[in-house]
Design an enzyme around this catalytic site. Structure first.
Site, PDB file in Angstrom:
ATOM      1  N   GLU A 170       0.798  -1.226   0.000  1.00 40.39           N
ATOM      2  CA  GLU A 170       0.000   0.000   0.000  1.00 40.39           C
ATOM      3  C   GLU A 170       0.835   1.282   0.000  1.00 40.39           C
ATOM      4  O   GLU A 170       0.822   2.040   0.969  1.00 40.39           O
ATOM      5  CB  GLU A 170      -0.949  -0.001   1.215  1.00 40.39           C
ATOM      6  CG  GLU A 170      -1.864  -1.216   1.264  1.00 40.39           C
ATOM      7  CD  GLU A 170      -2.821  -1.208   2.467  1.00 40.39           C
ATOM      8  OE1 GLU A 170      -2.597  -0.404   3.382  1.00 40.39           O
ATOM      9  OE2 GLU A 170      -3.767  -1.999   2.467  1.00 40.39           O
ATOM     10  N   GLU A 352      -5.439  -8.590   1.063  1.00 36.78           N
ATOM     11  CA  GLU A 352      -6.069  -8.192   2.335  1.00 36.78           C
ATOM     12  C   GLU A 352      -7.536  -7.918   2.096  1.00 36.78           C
ATOM     13  O   GLU A 352      -7.900  -7.262   1.117  1.00 36.78           O
ATOM     14  CB  GLU A 352      -5.470  -6.894   2.907  1.00 36.78           C
ATOM     15  CG  GLU A 352      -4.127  -7.036   3.546  1.00 36.78           C
ATOM     16  CD  GLU A 352      -3.611  -5.717   4.127  1.00 36.78           C
ATOM     17  OE1 GLU A 352      -4.418  -4.865   4.539  1.00 36.78           O
ATOM     18  OE2 GLU A 352      -2.384  -5.564   4.145  1.00 36.78           O
TER      19      GLU A 352
END
Ligand code: IFM
Length: 442
Positions: A170, A352
């Site tokens: 991320e 995720e």
């Protein structure tokens, strides 16, 4: 509801579909005395940054309890475990390996291999060594080269033991949250810093991919990006424009350079002082081919036009998770289909997905029906995307266990396993039991 179910013809019921659980070093390990400081240690020690004034010094004490935790992971029946490596645990400031830190991870990786659990390593999940922040962190181009050097040494040290490497987790969070609005470490605020740090992160990814291709071509190498799909508050031209701008700024900014070798069009609308410092050859390095794309999804965001700031995000409508994020699984399948149509994607892994819920434990039982329902809806969304032709090959629940949720401290629980932070006792929640059953019934 007690079960997670998928249609009997779902590709997600094939044995070849990978199910896993995910964690990150700073969020679970503790063991701070055995590593160098990172930017999150400094951030946690700054007043007012962490909701419960906590830190990562003990966390889930995974540093000491890793053997029990590997057994716990195994007991869930998962195919894979996604963990991250703490850069300041495995590298010394002089650029050599810290063998104790390397051995710590080798022990975990060997134990996972012994149990036939595939090892998915994330090389950077936000715990930048503090000494690198002291020379500018991700605002300093040299940090990208320091990252490639660390990746070179660690991938050689782990040779033959890892199934997959993700360079970054991320980069949106590292750059925007960390260097533009400052709600994450290192807490720097300024519109002029977000894009610059993002560019150096993406450069670090590209340089690391070159290293991985050389050192470990047999592993599946790629990057993990998070997406919060943007929806317009209305169909007015102004709201549609605002929403598209937000999407380019928050989402496409991190993926387009990798597949299209350029930043989104809005780059030309940004003031010069907000522009990244792109040097000749950078975009070619960033656009290295990748073996897989990791996608993290939790929620969506709704935007309307704003007279001064182009866009304004509206408050999330119900239903919400405990962290205030809307539960809107439709955005998940729409995201996957839309990315697939925009880019030439390699195989996709959902690296995720999960929900923070206000869990309570009663006589050793955690009845997290709300999380179970979140998982059911989001597994369905992944299945829908697969049916629409997206090549998705795996799914990782976030997270294996409750842990340090960054600026929220220990107040938000994302685990499918409950952690009692007083005793460090782990208890598999109802969602965890259902996940195990789904996996073992394939
Ligand atoms: O806990 C984080 C994780 O570290 C990165 N992705 C989002 C999760 C929930 O906020």
């Amino acid at each position: 509801m007690t079960k997670l179910q998928l249609p009997s013809n779902s590709k997600m019921l094939d044995k070849s579909f990978t199910y896993g659980v995910a964690t990150a070093s700073f969020q679970i390990e503790g063991g701070k005395e055995h590593r160098l400081d990172c930017i999150w240690d400094t951030f946690c020690n700054t007043d007012g940054k962490i909701a419960d004034s906590s830190n990562g010094e003990v966390a889930c004490d995974h540093y000491n309890l890793w053997q029990d935790d590997v057994a716990l992971i195994d007991s869930l029946g998962v195919d894979a475990y996604r963990l991250s490596i703490s850069w300041p645990r495995v590298m010394l400031q002089d650029g050599t390996l810290n063998q104790d830190g390397v051995d710590y991870y080798l022990n975990i990786i060997n134990a996972l291999n012994d149990r036939n659990i595939k090892v998915y390593v994330t090389l950077y999940h936000w715990d930048l060594p503090q000494y690198l922040e002291d020379t500018g962190g991700w605002l300093n181009r040299q940090t990208a080269y320091a990252f490639a050097h660390y990746v070179d040494l660690i991938s050689k040290a782990f040779k033959g033991k890892v199934h997959s490497y993700a360079t970054l987790n991320e980069p949106f969070c590292s750059s925007y949250l960390g260097y533009e609005i400052g709600v994450h470490a290192p807490g720097i605020v300024g519109k002029e810093y977000g894009r610059k740090s993002a560019h150096h992160l993406l450069l670090a990814h590209g340089l690391a991919m070159q290293v991985l291709k050389e050192n470990t071509p047999e592993t599946m190498n790629g990057i993990v990006l998070n997406f919060t799909p943007c929806y317009p508050a209305s169909n007015s031209e102004a709201d549609l424009y605002a929403t598209d701008f937000a999407d380019q700024y928050f989402n496409q900014w991190y993926i387009k350079p990798i597949f299209d070798k350029c930043y989104p069009d809005i780059i030309k609308d940004l003031p010069t002082e907000h522009q990244p410092d792109i040097q000749s050859g950078d975009m070619e390095i960033i656009a290295q081919s990748i073996d897989f794309l990791g996608i993290n999804f939790y929620t969506r965001a709704i935007y309307k036009a704003h007279p001064d700031d182009i866009y304004e995000q509206l408050p999330a409508p119900a239903p919400l998770t405990d962290i205030g994020w809307e539960i809107y699984p439709k955005a998940f399948s729409e995201l996957l289909v839309s990315l697939d149509s925009k880019y030439q994607l390699p195989p996709v892994y959902i690296t995720e997905n999960g929900a923070a819920m206000d869990d309570s434990i009663d006589q050793g039982v955690v009845n997290d029906d709300d999380r179970l329902s979140y998982y059911q809806q989001h597994l369905n969304a992944v299945n829908d995307a697969i049916e629409q032709g997206v090549d998705i090959q795996g799914y990782f629940a976030w997270s294996l266990m409750d842990n340090f949720e960054w600026a929220e401290g220990y107040l938000k629980r994302f685990g499918i396993v409950y952690v009692d932070y007083e005793t460090q006792k782990r208890t598999i929640k109802k969602s965890g039991l259902a996940y195990k059953e789904l996996i073992s019934n394939r």
